[in-house]
Design a protein around this motif. Sequence first.
Motif, PDB file in Angstrom:
ATOM      1  N   LEU A 160      46.079  50.824  29.834  1.00 53.66           N
ATOM      2  CA  LEU A 160      45.082  50.773  30.898  1.00 53.66           C
ATOM      3  C   LEU A 160      44.282  49.471  30.889  1.00 53.66           C
ATOM      4  O   LEU A 160      44.015  48.894  31.935  1.00 53.66           O
ATOM      5  CB  LEU A 160      44.118  51.958  30.775  1.00 53.66           C
ATOM      6  CG  LEU A 160      44.745  53.353  30.856  1.00 53.66           C
ATOM      7  CD1 LEU A 160      43.675  54.416  30.653  1.00 53.66           C
ATOM      8  CD2 LEU A 160      45.445  53.550  32.191  1.00 53.66           C
ATOM      9  N   LYS A 161      43.902  49.039  29.677  1.00 46.52           N
ATOM     10  CA  LYS A 161      43.119  47.800  29.606  1.00 46.52           C
ATOM     11  C   LYS A 161      43.213  47.182  28.225  1.00 46.52           C
ATOM     12  O   LYS A 161      43.563  47.842  27.241  1.00 46.52           O
ATOM     13  CB  LYS A 161      41.662  48.051  29.995  1.00 46.52           C
ATOM     14  CG  LYS A 161      40.937  49.074  29.142  1.00 46.52           C
ATOM     15  CD  LYS A 161      39.542  49.347  29.711  1.00 46.52           C
ATOM     16  CE  LYS A 161      38.822  50.432  28.920  1.00 46.52           C
ATOM     17  NZ  LYS A 161      37.499  50.759  29.483  1.00 46.52           N
ATOM     18  N   VAL A 162      42.887  45.881  28.167  1.00 47.20           N
ATOM     19  CA  VAL A 162      42.885  45.126  26.917  1.00 47.20           C
ATOM     20  C   VAL A 162      41.546  44.402  26.830  1.00 47.20           C
ATOM     21  O   VAL A 162      41.062  43.844  27.820  1.00 47.20           O
ATOM     22  CB  VAL A 162      44.035  44.096  26.874  1.00 47.20           C
ATOM     23  CG1 VAL A 162      44.023  43.351  25.538  1.00 47.20           C
ATOM     24  CG2 VAL A 162      45.376  44.765  27.087  1.00 47.20           C
ATOM     25  N   GLU A 216      35.603  40.320  26.334  1.00 47.31           N
ATOM     26  CA  GLU A 216      36.123  40.213  27.708  1.00 47.31           C
ATOM     27  C   GLU A 216      37.154  41.305  27.925  1.00 47.31           C
ATOM     28  O   GLU A 216      38.138  41.405  27.191  1.00 47.31           O
ATOM     29  CB  GLU A 216      36.752  38.848  27.913  1.00 47.31           C
ATOM     30  CG  GLU A 216      37.024  38.491  29.362  1.00 47.31           C
ATOM     31  CD  GLU A 216      35.764  38.150  30.137  1.00 47.31           C
ATOM     32  OE1 GLU A 216      35.772  38.374  31.358  1.00 47.31           O
ATOM     33  OE2 GLU A 216      34.787  37.690  29.527  1.00 47.31           O
ATOM     34  N   GLU A 217      36.925  42.144  28.949  1.00 45.22           N
ATOM     35  CA  GLU A 217      37.804  43.294  29.192  1.00 45.22           C
ATOM     36  C   GLU A 217      38.705  43.016  30.397  1.00 45.22           C
ATOM     37  O   GLU A 217      38.241  42.512  31.427  1.00 45.22           O
ATOM     38  CB  GLU A 217      36.952  44.543  29.442  1.00 45.22           C
ATOM     39  CG  GLU A 217      37.691  45.832  29.249  1.00 45.22           C
ATOM     40  CD  GLU A 217      36.743  47.024  29.179  1.00 45.22           C
ATOM     41  OE1 GLU A 217      36.432  47.466  28.066  1.00 45.22           O
ATOM     42  OE2 GLU A 217      36.309  47.493  30.253  1.00 45.22           O
ATOM     43  N   TYR A 218      39.992  43.343  30.237  1.00 41.80           N
ATOM     44  CA  TYR A 218      40.965  43.107  31.303  1.00 41.80           C
ATOM     45  C   TYR A 218      41.662  44.414  31.655  1.00 41.80           C
ATOM     46  O   TYR A 218      42.454  44.941  30.875  1.00 41.80           O
ATOM     47  CB  TYR A 218      42.008  42.081  30.853  1.00 41.80           C
ATOM     48  CG  TYR A 218      41.424  40.760  30.428  1.00 41.80           C
ATOM     49  CD1 TYR A 218      41.156  39.762  31.360  1.00 41.80           C
ATOM     50  CD2 TYR A 218      41.129  40.515  29.086  1.00 41.80           C
ATOM     51  CE1 TYR A 218      40.608  38.548  30.966  1.00 41.80           C
ATOM     52  CE2 TYR A 218      40.582  39.305  28.685  1.00 41.80           C
ATOM     53  CZ  TYR A 218      40.323  38.325  29.625  1.00 41.80           C
ATOM     54  OH  TYR A 218      39.782  37.132  29.231  1.00 41.80           O
ATOM     55  N   GLU A 219      41.327  44.962  32.837  1.00 43.67           N
ATOM     56  CA  GLU A 219      42.023  46.164  33.307  1.00 43.67           C
ATOM     57  C   GLU A 219      43.393  45.753  33.836  1.00 43.67           C
ATOM     58  O   GLU A 219      43.515  44.784  34.584  1.00 43.67           O
ATOM     59  CB  GLU A 219      41.218  46.853  34.405  1.00 43.67           C
ATOM     60  CG  GLU A 219      39.950  47.512  33.904  1.00 43.67           C
ATOM     61  CD  GLU A 219      39.286  48.340  34.981  1.00 43.67           C
ATOM     62  OE1 GLU A 219      40.025  49.005  35.746  1.00 43.67           O
ATOM     63  OE2 GLU A 219      38.048  48.298  35.079  1.00 43.67           O
ATOM     64  N   ILE A 220      44.399  46.504  33.454  1.00 46.58           N
ATOM     65  CA  ILE A 220      45.774  46.144  33.835  1.00 46.58           C
ATOM     66  C   ILE A 220      45.930  46.100  35.344  1.00 46.58           C
ATOM     67  O   ILE A 220      46.568  45.204  35.897  1.00 46.58           O
ATOM     68  CB  ILE A 220      46.786  47.132  33.213  1.00 46.58           C
ATOM     69  CG1 ILE A 220      46.636  47.172  31.687  1.00 46.58           C
ATOM     70  CG2 ILE A 220      48.207  46.756  33.609  1.00 46.58           C
ATOM     71  CD1 ILE A 220      46.777  45.837  31.001  1.00 46.58           C
TER      72      ILE A 220
END
Length: 674
Positions: free
Chosen positions: A277-279, A284-288
């Motif tokens: 779903l996310k990294v 810093e958060e990155y939603e797929i």
Amino acid sequence: MNRFLLCIGLFPLFLFGQKEKNTCETLSRINLLIQEYHYKAKPIDDSLSVYVFKTFLSRLDEENRLFIEPEIKALEKHELKIDDYLKEKNCNFLDDFYIAYSKTVTRYKTLLETLKNEPFPLSSAEKVQFSKDAFPYAKDEAELKHLYKKRILFNILRDVAELSTNKDSLTANFETLATNSKTKVFDKSECKIRSYELTKEEFNSSFLSAFCSYFDPHTDYFSQSDKSSFYSTVSSDNLTFGLYISMTEKDEMTVDEVLPGSSAYFTEKIDKGDQLLKVKHKGEEYEIACSSMKKIDEIITSNEYKTADFTFRKKSGEIYSVRLNKKVMKDYQNNVFSFKIKTDNATIGYVRIPSFYATFENGKSSASNDVAKEVYKLQEDHIDGIIIDVQNNGGGSMEEAIKLSGLFIDFGPLAVMNNNKNKKEILKDMRRGTIYDGPMLVMVNGFSASASEFFANAMQDYNRAILVGNRTLGKASMQRIYPLDDDNQEFLKLTLEKFYRITGKSNQYTGIIPDIEIPLLFDKQMPREDSNKTALPNDEISVVAKYNRLKNDHKDDLIALSQKRIEQSKEANEIKALNNKINPLYDNDLPPIELNFDHVFEEVTKMNKLWKDIKILNEKELNITVEQNSIDIEGQKYDDYLKSFTTERVKNIKQNYHILEAVNILADTKKLKS
């Protein structure tokens, strides 16, 4: 042969020392190296300016749906001046581009919010048009808003149509379904805004890459992270979190495999099929669903990202997060492997080479050594012929291509290398003897490039192997990666040389034509070298190189038998029939689609039927008997992880029509010789 590895250090770094990134300084250094060492450098003039201007804008706005006409007109004052800016070391023009681009992203967000809150009819008499080429820019914001509205309506109607094949049921519940789809489509569109947002550094990197591409498609600017990701594709061992991940048909990222011994494995939590779903990296958060795939791929493959937090969803719906750390491990997906394939009268060895990997960065083994090991294993099982598969192999180490060629040729010239000073060097196999002298076949296709083509050229020129498959990509140039600063943060991948066959001919631009062509789905749509505007042209040189072309008294008969079999093959004719439906979709603009549910459902149903037919054909299991070689059977007896890889590889072989025909050709060889 060490020159292939050592020339990375040719340029003294003190010339390029700098502490802070300065785009103009970097651009000057890039140009200095290109003008001095590129195989065929071009002058810095108006032609460069026009190309870079248009290419950069195209990369920022691929569909011409962010900028509007007045904004492009305002930027056109720079179109013929980029060459002058470079000579003056003045990159202030990039600020104009960045401000204009940032404005388009903000506007996109604002217009989406406006459309979301306005009354939104779920049907229209208007039509939406799709094209293989970019559309003209919208004249103003009002037209742009209208175009967004049409595209969103189409996506809503398509989302409803994808829910079921029962049109009556969908029609009966249309209002409710369309309302839900509207929310979903707007959420997804808003989410995607993040993938358009670029930092100044990312923006400038894109410009530098566009500049490099003017000289040829393979000269490029790399950040440290870009370089690391590039090397990961040509190495058998990589820093890894221990996850193999792929995209599903629903654009969801799911876990294919968890690598035993990795950080992911020791969580005892991550399972095959879990959705990523996310990294999160350094806060810093990155939603797929919202982030650019380039960024996600960078985090997963680059050595620059050592630790990250991953959030997954299990099939049960449970959501969980884990922190993973990278460690150097063998990349089984990028390693050479082999199998035996049995027919009624023959046992054929099959060797797959995913890339020409070497000991780059974390690499601990090389493609040529691993091929030699696999050939040894197969010979222990008394094979009647060998297939070397370099389909979808984009290349790698040219030194490995030379070594691999030498495994099957008993001493002699392999190719001619030419640089920008027109200095020719004959590349030779200096080792006498071969590891295998029996019947041999090489499989190629439109993604076989560079080192793969070097190897295929040598095998074809020496008449050592029959080439089967499809025309190759057409890349006969060599690149090196050079540092641009003393901190090793910026790099240039530079085209230095071009290689020619020992006949003096070249596969550059045109590709290699196999001895036997086999139908392949999407073959015409593969992005070969001749589709690049700045590709180096094809030419010939005069060469004096003595080599012993081998005799194959049965080659013409084998080709005739194969061509007849392909003409009569049910699978081959099914591939041709599907290509006749696929090609017009890519070669021509599609007819406009009226924006009502009936017309969109009809179009979706038609397309889904085609993709279903493609999937059925791709997954069709053919009459191929595949076995492991005896050594691998013993070595993998207690390794469940490698067993799962073996199962998947066997499945892929059984679904590959090209392999079936290659086996039949080598079986024919045995019959003709008996």
